[in-house]
Design a protein around this motif. Structure first.
Motif, mmCIF file in Angstrom:
data_model
loop_
_atom_site.group_PDB
_atom_site.id
_atom_site.type_symbol
_atom_site.label_atom_id
_atom_site.label_comp_id
_atom_site.label_asym_id
_atom_site.label_seq_id
_atom_site.Cartn_x
_atom_site.Cartn_y
_atom_site.Cartn_z
ATOM 1 N N UNK A 269 0.843 -1.205 0.000
ATOM 2 C CA UNK A 269 0.000 0.000 0.000
ATOM 3 C C UNK A 269 0.876 1.252 0.000
ATOM 4 N N UNK A 270 0.301 2.342 -0.511
ATOM 5 C CA UNK A 270 1.016 3.628 -0.489
ATOM 6 C C UNK A 270 1.030 4.221 0.914
ATOM 7 N N UNK A 271 -0.054 3.995 1.657
ATOM 8 C CA UNK A 271 -0.169 4.550 3.012
ATOM 9 C C UNK A 271 -0.781 3.515 3.943
ATOM 10 N N UNK A 272 -0.160 3.352 5.108
ATOM 11 C CA UNK A 272 -0.728 2.500 6.157
ATOM 12 C C UNK A 272 -1.110 3.425 7.304
ATOM 13 N N UNK A 273 -2.428 3.498 7.582
ATOM 14 C CA UNK A 273 -2.920 4.394 8.639
ATOM 15 C C UNK A 273 -3.385 3.570 9.838
#
Length: 676
Positions: A269-273
C-alpha cells in the motif's frame, strides 16, 4: 453550476462528478466510492437535471443487476452457467502463467481463479497487473471435458470502471487554467468537503492529510476530537491506502512474513494508517523497534535480508481532554500507548503533527454538492506524483535555520515537497508561494519538537525554528500556539503558604508541583493530603515539618507551633507521579503560611534536604530549568551545591531567569520571601 464547476467541466470533461450524487447512491449501495464515481462520471457529466436523473437511475440499475456481492458469488456463477452469458461488475487482478504462456484473471468477489484473459486487455489496461481494476465484464460459460485444468468461464468483453491509465500531461495542462485558491478548492471538493464553509487554515490541514498519499515514507500524526474525519480519507477515498483498525497487528502482517517470504502491508500500500493510536499493540516484542527503523530509513531487517518499502505511516487518534489541559499536565503525544509515549526516538521520526483540534467536527454543511475529480482519477494522480520530488524547491529562495537538525530538515523538506506536489504539481511557483508552504511545514515539525522537549529534555532543546532569505539574509522564526507550558506558575503574588517546585516524578518525567499550606487556630497538629500512598513523598513532607518544628525560631519569633494547626496539600500538576524531592518547598510553604507572607511572584523553589538540614544537589539541572521556563517561572531558587552544574545549561535558557542561591533551608526561606 458556479464558475469553478464550469471551468472544471470544461478542462476536465468526464473526469469530474457531482459529489452530492455520490452521497445519494453510496448510502444505499455498498460499493467502493471510486467505482461509483466512475459510473456517475460516465452517465451524469451534464448540466441538464433531467439527464442527470436518468443517469443516476441507469447507474443504480447497473449496480443492482450486475454488481457481485461476495455472499451471492455461487448464485452468479450458476447464472453464467445456466444462461450461457452474463454481465458482472467485479475487481479483476491478472497474473502471467509462464508455464502455460497465458494471462490468467482472478475475481475478487466472484472467487474465480485461473480464468484466461486476452493479452490485448492486459496491454491496454496495465493496471490489471498492478493491484487490479474494477471492471464490467461479459462472461461466457463453456465446459470442454477434453481439456484438463481449463476454466469453463471465459471473458468475452471487458470495460474498466476505474481509471485504466492516467495522462499526467492532461492534469499538468489543466492546472494552468486555475489559480492557486481555485485548485485548492477543487482538491477539497474532490474529497467531498465544501471549501467555502472552511477557514483557510482548515483547508491546508485537509491538504496535509493527502501528503502521505503523494510522498514516499512520510510519517504523519493527527490527534484531535472525535468526529473530525481523521480516518475518512484513508478508508473511503483512496484505494491506495489501508486503515488498520483497532491498532492490533504483527510484524509479519505489517512488514515481512518470514515463513511465507511475503512482504507485509508497507510493501503493498502507499499509506498504512493506524486508527485509534491508543490501541496500537504489537504481538511481537521487537515490533516498535522495527517500526522505528522503518520510519527513519524506509527499510527494515528481517532474517538475513534488509527490505525496502515506500509506504507512508499515519497515526490518528482521539484526545480525550482539552488541549489546554494536556499542554499544562503532559504532552501532545500522551494518547499513544505506554510503549511509545515514553520513547522520544519514536516520536522524533514523525515529520508533521497535524492539530486535529483545529478542524471542526463534520456537519452536513461541510460536505459539498458541487463538482470534484472522480475519486479514482484523483487517487491515480496522487499515486503518480509519488514518483516526483520537490524537496529541493526551497533552496532557490531560502536556507533553514541552525536549530534544525538532520531529522528536522528531512521532515520539513518532505512536507514542502508533498504540499508543492498537491498545489503546484506542474512546478510553477514563486518565492511567496514556497515561503507560505515552508512556514506551514516548519510549524508542524516544531509542534513535534516541542513535545519531544517535554519528553526527552535538553536533548531536544533546539526548537527555535527559522528560515533565512537567500537575498536579504533576513531570518524569520516560526512559533506554534502550543509551545508554552500554559503558565502553570502564574504572574502576581500567590497566597501565603503557596509554593511551586519542579522535580522528577514517579514515571520518569519532570513535573511541576504546587504545595498549599493553610494555618489555622489549633494546638500544633499537622495534616497532609494529596500524597495518596506514596511513601517517599510522605517522608519528604514529614522531614520538612520536623525541621520546621525544630528550627522555626531561626526564621521568626512570631511563628507559633502550640496554638496553630498546619494543613498541607500537595498537587501533582503535570500528572507525572509524586516525587521524594518536596522537603525544601514544603519547608518554605510552612514558613510562608506561618508568617502570613507570600513567596515572590513567579518563583520556582528547587531542591531538597535531609532531616539534618543537608542540602541535596539537583539532578539534571538543565532539564529542570527548561520545565521551569515552560511552566512560566521567571525566578528560580537554587542550592549553592548546584552552581557548578550551570555549565550544562544553555546560556540563552539561564538568561531567562532571575536566579538566587541558598546555602541552608533557612537561607532558602529568607530569599523566597524576599526578606533580608
Amino acid at each position: 453550476m458556479d464558475n469553478l464547476d464550469k471551468k472544471l467541466n470544461e478542462y476536465f470533461a468526464g473526469r469530474v462528478v457531482r459529489k452530492d450524487l455520490t452521497k445519494k447512491i453510496k448510502e444505499g449501495a455498498n460499493v467502493p466510492v471510486y467505482v461509483l464515481e466512475y459510473l456517475l462520471g460516465m452517465y451524469c457529466a451534464t448540466e441538464d437535471e433531467e439527464s442527470i436523473a436518468e443517469g443516476v437511475e441507469r447507474v443504480k440499475k447497473i449496480l443492482a443487476d450486475n454488481f457481485v456481492r461476495p455472499d451471492e458469488a455461487e448464485k452468479i456463477k450458476s447464472k453464467i452457467r445456466e444462461l450461457g452469458k452474463f454481465t458482472v461488475i467485479d475487481k479483476l487482478t491478472v497474473k502471467l502463467n509462464a508455464k502455460k504462456d497465458l494471462y490468467e484473471a482472478e475475481f475478487s468477489n466472484l472467487g474465480l481463479k485461473g480464468v484466461p484473459i486476452a493479452p490485448h486487455y492486459v496491454k491496454d489496461f496495465d493496471k490489471l497487473l498492478g493491484g487490479g481494476i474494477w471492471c464490467i465484464l461479459k462472461m461466457d460459460y463453456f465446459f470442454d471435458e477434453d481439456v484438463k485444468d481449463a476454466s469453463p468461464f471465459n471473458i468475452s468483453n471487458l470495460t474498466p470502471i476505474q481509471m485504466p491509465n492516467l495522462d499526467l500531461d492532461e492534469i499538468m495542462e489543466g492546472r494552468k487554467k486555475f489559480t492557486k485558491d481555485e485548485w485548492i478548492d477543487i482538491l477539497i471538493r474532490s474529497i467531498g468537503m465544501e471549501p467555502t464553509t472552511l477557514d483557510e487554515k482548515v483547508k491546508w490541514h485537509l491538504l496535509l492529510r493527502m501528503v502521505p498519499l503523494v510522498e514516499n515514507n512520510y510519517n504523519l500524526c493527527e490527534l484531535g476530537p472525535r468526529g473530525t474525519g481523521k480516518s475518512h480519507l484513508y478508508k473511503e477515498i483512496s484505494p491506495n491506502s489501508i486503515l488498520v483498525s483497532g491498532g492490533q497487528t504483527t510484524v509479519a502482517n505489517l512488514f515481512y512474513n518470514m515463513s511465507s517470504k511475503q512482504i507485509g502491508l508497507v510493501g503493498m500500500w502507499d499509506t498504512v494508517a493506524f486508527d485509534e493510536v491508543a490501541g496500537i499493540n504489537f504481538k511481537d516484542k521487537d515490533g516498535i523497534q522495527i517500526m522505528k527503523d522503518y520510519m527513519a530509513s524506509g527499510s527494515f531487517a528481517r532474517g538475513r535480508e534488509e527490505k525496502n518499502a515506500s509506504a507512508s505511516m499515519v497515526f490518528v487518534g482521539n484526545i480525550n481532554q482539552s488541549v489546554e489541559s494536556l499542554i499544562k499536565t503532559s504532552h501532545l503525544f500522551e494518547p499513544f500507548p505506554d510503549a511509545m509515549s515514553s520513547d522520544s526516538a519514536f516520536f522524533d521520526r514523525i515529520h508533521y503533527y497535524l492539530p486535529g483540534w483545529e478542524i471542526p467536527k463534520m456537519r452536513p454543511e461541510f460536505f459539498t454538492n458541487d463538482y470534484g475529480f472522480i475519486t479514482d482519477y484523483l487517487s491515480e494522480f496522487l499515486r503518480e506524483l509519488r514518483k516526483r520530488n520537490f524537496s529541493d524547491s526551497i533552496d532557490k529562495y531560502f536556507k533553514l535555520g541552525n536549530n534544525l537538525n538532520q531529522r528536522d530538515t528531512i521532515a520539513v523538506r518532505k512536507t514542502v515537497s508533498g504540499m508543492v506536489k498537491l498545489i503546484y504539481p506542474n512546478g510553477e511557483f514563486g518565492k511567496d508561494e514556497i515561503e507560505e508552504i515552508l512556514r506551514y511545514a516548519l510549524v508542524g515539525r516544531r509542534r513535534v519538537k516541542e513535545q519531544l522537549k517535554k519528553i526527552g529534555g535538553m536533548e531536544f532543546y533546539d526548537v527555535q525554528f527559522s528560515y533565512i532569505d537567500n537575498e536579504t539574509f533576513n531570518e524569520e522564526f516560526v512559533a506554534v500556539p502550543e509551545q508554552g507550558g500554559g503558565k502553570i506558575i502564574p504572574e502576581g503574588m500567590n497566597r501565603a503558604g503557596h509554593v511551586y517546585t519542579v522535580a522528577r516524578g514517579k514515571n520518569g518525567m519532570i513535573g511541576v508541583y504546587k504545595i498549599e499550606t493553610e494555618v489555622i487556630n489549633g494546638n500544633g497538629k499537622f495534616e497532609k493530603s494529596g500524597l495518596a500512598s506514596d511513601r517517599e513523598a510522605k517522608e519528604s513532607i514529614e522531614t520538612a515539618f520536623k525541621y520546621f518544628r525544630a528550627n522555626s525560631k531561626n526564621i521568626s519569633a512570631s511563628i507559633s507551633l502550640t496554638n496553630r494547626d498546619y494543613m498541607m496539600y500537595v498537587q501533582d500538576i503535570a500528572g507525572v507521579g509524586l516525587t521524594p524531592e518536596l522537603s525544601l518547598a514544603a519547608f518554605v510553604g510552612l514558613c510562608s503560611g506561618a508568617m502570613n507572607k507570600p513567596v515572590q511572584s513567579q518563583l520556582a523553589v528547587l531542591g531538597s534536604f535531609s532531616i539534618g538540614g543537608t542540602i541535596n544537589k539537583i539532578e539534571e539541572l538543565a532539564n529542570v530549568l527548561q520545565v521551569c521556563f515552560d511552566a512560566g517561572a521567571k525566578k528560580v531558587l537554587l542550592p549553592m551545591s548546584s552552581a557548578p552544574d550551570l555549565t550544562t545549561v544553555p546560556p540563552e535558557l539561564f538568561a531567562k531567569f532571575q536566579t538566587s542561591f541558598y546555602t541552608s533551608p533557612e537561607d532558602a526561606v529568607f530569599k523566597a520571601l524576599g526578606v533580608d
